[in-house]
Write a protein that holds these residues in place. Structure first.
Motif, PDB file in Angstrom:
ATOM      1  N   UNK A  74      17.013   8.999   2.805  1.00 32.55           N
ATOM      2  CA  UNK A  74      15.602   8.679   2.588  1.00 32.55           C
ATOM      3  C   UNK A  74      14.747   9.947   2.673  1.00 32.55           C
ATOM      4  N   UNK A  75      15.119  10.856   3.561  1.00 24.70           N
ATOM      5  CA  UNK A  75      14.401  12.128   3.673  1.00 24.70           C
ATOM      6  C   UNK A  75      14.495  12.903   2.365  1.00 24.70           C
ATOM      7  N   UNK A  76      15.643  12.858   1.732  1.00 19.94           N
ATOM      8  CA  UNK A  76      15.807  13.535   0.439  1.00 19.94           C
ATOM      9  C   UNK A  76      14.924  12.905  -0.631  1.00 19.94           C
ATOM     10  N   UNK A  77      14.826  11.569  -0.611  1.00 17.08           N
ATOM     11  CA  UNK A  77      13.969  10.873  -1.564  1.00 17.08           C
ATOM     12  C   UNK A  77      12.500  11.235  -1.339  1.00 17.08           C
ATOM     13  N   UNK A  78      12.093  11.250  -0.071  1.00 23.91           N
ATOM     14  CA  UNK A  78      10.711  11.608   0.257  1.00 23.91           C
ATOM     15  C   UNK A  78      10.410  13.046  -0.152  1.00 23.91           C
ATOM     16  N   UNK A  79      11.379  13.928  -0.010  1.00 17.60           N
ATOM     17  CA  UNK A  79      11.186  15.331  -0.375  1.00 17.60           C
ATOM     18  C   UNK A  79      10.923  15.489  -1.864  1.00 17.60           C
ATOM     19  N   UNK A  80      11.541  14.646  -2.663  1.00 16.93           N
ATOM     20  CA  UNK A  80      11.285  14.697  -4.104  1.00 16.93           C
ATOM     21  C   UNK A  80       9.901  14.157  -4.439  1.00 16.93           C
ATOM     22  N   UNK A  81       9.453  13.179  -3.682  1.00 21.12           N
ATOM     23  CA  UNK A  81       8.128  12.608  -3.910  1.00 21.12           C
ATOM     24  C   UNK A  81       7.023  13.481  -3.327  1.00 21.12           C
ATOM     25  N   UNK A  82       7.369  14.202  -2.289  1.00 26.53           N
ATOM     26  CA  UNK A  82       6.403  15.062  -1.594  1.00 26.53           C
ATOM     27  C   UNK A  82       6.962  16.480  -1.488  1.00 26.53           C
ATOM     28  N   UNK A 126       0.787  -1.229   0.000  1.00 21.31           N
ATOM     29  CA  UNK A 126       0.000   0.000   0.000  1.00 21.31           C
ATOM     30  C   UNK A 126       0.814   1.271   0.000  1.00 21.31           C
ATOM     31  N   UNK A 127       0.100   2.367  -0.029  1.00 22.75           N
ATOM     32  CA  UNK A 127       0.715   3.687  -0.141  1.00 22.75           C
ATOM     33  C   UNK A 127       0.056   4.658   0.826  1.00 22.75           C
ATOM     34  N   UNK A 128       0.780   5.720   1.140  1.00 19.49           N
ATOM     35  CA  UNK A 128       0.261   6.762   2.031  1.00 19.49           C
ATOM     36  C   UNK A 128       0.269   8.096   1.309  1.00 19.49           C
ATOM     37  N   UNK A 129      -0.624   8.970   1.717  1.00 19.88           N
ATOM     38  CA  UNK A 129      -0.654  10.311   1.128  1.00 19.88           C
ATOM     39  C   UNK A 129       0.445  11.168   1.732  1.00 19.88           C
ATOM     40  N   UNK A 130       0.980  12.062   0.930  1.00 16.97           N
ATOM     41  CA  UNK A 130       2.073  12.931   1.383  1.00 16.97           C
ATOM     42  C   UNK A 130       1.686  13.790   2.589  1.00 16.97           C
ATOM     43  N   UNK A 173       7.308  20.497  -0.992  1.00 19.48           N
ATOM     44  CA  UNK A 173       6.770  21.270   0.127  1.00 19.48           C
ATOM     45  C   UNK A 173       5.338  21.753  -0.122  1.00 19.48           C
ATOM     46  N   UNK A 174       5.032  22.101  -1.367  1.00 22.95           N
ATOM     47  CA  UNK A 174       3.701  22.645  -1.657  1.00 22.95           C
ATOM     48  C   UNK A 174       2.976  21.799  -2.715  1.00 22.95           C
ATOM     49  N   UNK A 175       1.673  21.663  -2.505  1.00 22.48           N
ATOM     50  CA  UNK A 175       0.815  21.084  -3.515  1.00 22.48           C
ATOM     51  C   UNK A 175       0.908  19.600  -3.733  1.00 22.48           C
ATOM     52  N   UNK A 176       1.447  18.869  -2.754  1.00 17.13           N
ATOM     53  CA  UNK A 176       1.609  17.426  -2.961  1.00 17.13           C
ATOM     54  C   UNK A 176       0.837  16.594  -1.941  1.00 17.13           C
ATOM     55  N   UNK A 177      -0.054  17.227  -1.196  1.00 21.34           N
ATOM     56  CA  UNK A 177      -0.730  16.557  -0.084  1.00 21.34           C
ATOM     57  C   UNK A 177      -1.382  15.243  -0.425  1.00 21.34           C
ATOM     58  N   UNK A 209       9.143  16.154   7.135  1.00 20.28           N
ATOM     59  CA  UNK A 209      10.197  16.615   6.230  1.00 20.28           C
ATOM     60  C   UNK A 209      10.473  18.099   6.351  1.00 20.28           C
ATOM     61  N   UNK A 210       9.449  18.873   6.707  1.00 16.63           N
ATOM     62  CA  UNK A 210       9.592  20.328   6.604  1.00 16.63           C
ATOM     63  C   UNK A 210       9.323  21.105   7.890  1.00 16.63           C
ATOM     64  N   UNK A 211       8.661  20.471   8.870  1.00 21.28           N
ATOM     65  CA  UNK A 211       8.300  21.269  10.048  1.00 21.28           C
ATOM     66  C   UNK A 211       8.013  20.351  11.236  1.00 21.28           C
ATOM     67  N   UNK A 212       8.941  19.492  11.549  1.00 19.56           N
ATOM     68  CA  UNK A 212       8.678  18.433  12.521  1.00 19.56           C
ATOM     69  C   UNK A 212       8.348  18.974  13.912  1.00 19.56           C
ATOM     70  N   UNK A 213       9.123  19.939  14.394  1.00 21.63           N
ATOM     71  CA  UNK A 213       8.857  20.502  15.725  1.00 21.63           C
ATOM     72  C   UNK A 213       8.330  21.928  15.654  1.00 21.63           C
ATOM     73  N   UNK A 214       7.916  22.353  14.457  1.00 15.62           N
ATOM     74  CA  UNK A 214       7.413  23.715  14.297  1.00 15.62           C
ATOM     75  C   UNK A 214       8.497  24.724  14.012  1.00 15.62           C
TER      76      UNK A 214
END
Length: 336
Positions: free
Chosen positions: A232-240, A204-208, A242-246, A215-220
């Motif tokens: 892996x964080x870099x890979x996820x950043x390309x898949x998700x 299965x898969x999860x939504x971004x 910062x904007x418009x990938x929810x 990836x972008x604001x873990x503790x605010x």
């Protein structure tokens, strides 16, 4: 001296009686959560003997058209059992049913259960419950993706209540391991069951939107979750981005998202868990050993498959309705 002896004897006897009472009520509480004693393998052998074959063929047809149907059905069964037990209440369509809850956002696969129900009704009207169809379909979803199969005890009856208000205790990707363990324990499931059933994320898969904050604001403070492997964080950043990938979908098991295997746990050990709750089961002392075992570090990786089958049988018995409880729905999405 006799009076003292009698007092001691009475105190000991009273303690033993109290211990028996505690054990009795503990057993009663356990069976109220896990009601598998009232279910039976082959329950429909006489009343509708082709039940399992019909559900299986329905799953095969839908799965061949869309591989994503397997994890969808597995998730549907999980969300059903954790709210009011495994009674098919998640299948109800109404303005305030469980299906409408934010905790159930993204659930799918309802059409598979409806299809199987229609086929069963044509030959065995009013016999097979929607709850049993879902339990059987979840087993088939796992085996179709290369995972284990197991005997599904049947005889569940459908619930007559479905409310979005009852979904607050569903486990979420944002829960700590401590909270997850509490939610599982409330359903009679152990820390090992928690890890084992989390392994369902091997397909299965999860939504971004469920990952982006890591990836972008873990503790605010615009930071990255430190438990994620940097590469892996870099890979996820390309898949998700910062904007418009929810709503973008990403595999929860990198490398084999459509195959039921133990690589999910290997990924977690490497810091490549997609959901925060997936990664955090490596950090808790009560769950870490199971993660490593299923990943193949401490013993054979195939131990995961047998454990998963056992955990699914256990989960499938949560608060089931049997006998004169509940009813058999004519249509799975509509209360009788």
């Amino acid at each position: 001296m006799i009076n003292i002896a009698l007092c001691i004897y009475s105190a000991v006897k009273l303690k033993l009686i109290m211990q028996k009472i505690v054990i009795f009520f503990t057993l009663i509480q356990t069976f109220s959560v896990l009601g598998t004693a009232d279910l039976e393998v082959g329950f429909y052998q006489d009343s509708c003997p082709n039940t399992e074959q019909i559900v299986r063929s329905t799953m095969e047809q839908h799965y061949s058209a869309d591989l994503k149907i397997a994890p969808a059905i597995l998730r549907l069964h999980f969300h059903d059992c954790f709210v009011r037990g495994c009674d098919g209440s998640v299948l109800i369509s109404s303005s305030s049913s469980e299906k409408t809850s934010p905790f159930n956002a993204g659930l799918s696969g309802f059409e598979v259960i409806d299809d199987a129900k229609n086929r069963l009704e044509s030959g065995c009207p009013g016999i097979v419950s929607c709850a049993d169809i879902l339990a059987l379909a979840a087993r088939d979803a796992v085996s179709l993706t290369g995972g284990p199969s197991w005997e599904v005890a049947t005889g569940r009856r459908d619930g007559s209540v479905s409310s979005a208000l009852d979904t607050f205790n569903l486990p979420t990707p944002f829960d700590s391991v401590a909270v997850l363990k509490q939610k599982f324990l409330a359903k009679g499931l152990s820390a090992q069951d928690l890890v084992t059933l989390t392994g369902a994320h091997t397909i299965g898969r999860a939504e971004c939107r469920l990952v982006s904050y890591r990836l972008y604001n873990y503790t605010g403070k615009g930071d990255v979750d430190p438990s994620i492997n940097t590469n892996f964080a870099n890979i996820l950043s390309m898949q998700c981005p910062r904007k418009g990938s929810g709503r973008n979908l990403i595999p929860m098991d990198t490398g084999s998202p459509d195959v039921f295997d133990s690589t999910f746990f290997f990924n977690v050990v490497q810091g490549n868990g997609v959901l925060e709750s997936d990664q955090k089961i490596l950090d808790d002392m009560s769950t870490r050993a199971y993660v490593r075992t299923y990943a193949g570090f401490d013993q054979a990786a195939n131990s995961f498959e047998s454990a998963f089958a056992d955990a699914m049988q256990k989960m499938g018995g949560i608060e089931v309705k049997t006998g004169s409880e509940g009813n058999i729905r004519k249509v799975c999405s509509v209360l009788n």
